[in-house]
Enzyme design. Sequence first.
Site, PDB file in Angstrom:
ATOM      1  N   MET A  28       0.845  -1.192   0.000  1.00  0.00           N
ATOM      2  CA  MET A  28       0.000   0.000   0.000  1.00  0.00           C
ATOM      3  C   MET A  28       0.885   1.249   0.000  1.00  0.00           C
ATOM      4  SD  MET A  28      -3.390  -0.980   2.103  1.00  0.00           S
ATOM      5  CE  MET A  28      -2.782  -0.740   3.739  1.00  0.00           C
ATOM      6  N   HIS A  35       9.519  -3.474   3.270  1.00  0.00           N
ATOM      7  CA  HIS A  35       9.083  -3.740   1.893  1.00  0.00           C
ATOM      8  C   HIS A  35      10.269  -4.102   1.002  1.00  0.00           C
ATOM      9  CE1 HIS A  35       5.834  -0.888   3.270  1.00  0.00           C
ATOM     10  NE2 HIS A  35       5.112  -1.882   2.800  1.00  0.00           N
ATOM     11  N   GLN A  59     -10.367  -2.423   2.661  1.00  0.00           N
ATOM     12  CA  GLN A  59      -9.839  -3.204   3.789  1.00  0.00           C
ATOM     13  C   GLN A  59      -9.717  -2.368   5.066  1.00  0.00           C
ATOM     14  OE1 GLN A  59      -5.899  -4.070   1.800  1.00  0.00           O
ATOM     15  NE2 GLN A  59      -5.114  -3.841   3.879  1.00  0.00           N
TER      16      GLN A  59
HETATM   17  O1  PAF Z   1      -0.149  -5.771   3.721  1.00  0.00           O
HETATM   18  C1  PAF Z   1      -0.556  -4.866   2.975  1.00  0.00           C
HETATM   19  O2  PAF Z   1       0.130  -3.864   2.715  1.00  0.00           O
HETATM   20  C2  PAF Z   1      -1.945  -4.979   2.377  1.00  0.00           C
HETATM   21  O3  PAF Z   1      -2.828  -5.587   3.257  1.00  0.00           O
HETATM   22  C3  PAF Z   1      -1.966  -5.694   1.007  1.00  0.00           C
HETATM   23  C4  PAF Z   1      -1.512  -7.125   1.115  1.00  0.00           C
HETATM   24  C5  PAF Z   1      -1.061  -4.934   0.040  1.00  0.00           C
HETATM   25  C6  PAF Z   1      -3.377  -5.679   0.433  1.00  0.00           C
HETATM   26  O4  PAF Z   1      -3.860  -4.400   0.256  1.00  0.00           O
END
Ligand code: PAF
Length: 273
Positions: A28, A35, A59
Amino acid sequence: MIIARTLEELRHAKELQKDKSLALVPTMGALHEGHMALVKRAKNLAPFTAVSIFVNPIQFDQQSDFQRYPKTEEADLELLKEQQVDLVWIPEVEAMYPKGFATRVTVGGPSLQWEGALRHGHFEGVSTVVSRLFALLKPQYACFGEKDWQQLQVIRRMVEDLVLPVVIEGVPIIREEDGLAKSSRNRFLTDSQRSRAALLIQTLRKAKIALEAGQNIAIVQKGATDFLEKNGFKVDYLAAVEGRSMEALDVWKPTARLIAAAHLGSVRLLDNL
Ligand code: PAF
């Protein structure tokens, strides 16, 4: 590095992939070293690497959390370029959820407790967006951080149940020097909260030692929770669970995972061991 923002641009980018296998890192944005560890793993897995950046509105159970989710696109793209990522998929909401979009992917089992019980619709939002990302990008591999341990189990369950042709790779948590798990939300901690934030992992580490030494799970959980609360945390849960099913344990076993979520001021910290 190809940057695709529309479905048309994504189709074009997929043509350039040719017959190379693809490893996807769904994110995100607000990218940090955690990351980058996922990107490095992806690069080891496949000759073509894609990262998606999409703050997925469905979400978030709290609109305010969605609104204030950090957006650092320019810095994110710079980091991904340095890592020589092949493709960044950075769509508008309309490309992910076109007019008329009416499908939700609901996983039971590991999604039902903990985050699933506290954040209504959260995992449904995650499973839905991840399914659509898999359908659009068709990765052979997808990398997810172990920081969101429950999310990783939900995605594994979904992939297994729906026989999706993708290998899910879990990547260990990257931590600050004092142990705090790296997270996009850490930037919202005040100095005083930041100096106490690592107590969460330190408490989990002590609890793990006690449990491995055979102490009673309920007593250890209560002691750890009380300690955190005395230090200004508001604990949502701190529990020993079976690592795949996420079911609470009353007897410690080697496949256990200690999981915790706690608020420090307005920041909700998540960790596991
Ligand atoms: O972990 C995240 O950053 C989010 O939940 C994901 C897996 C990118 C889904 O939007």
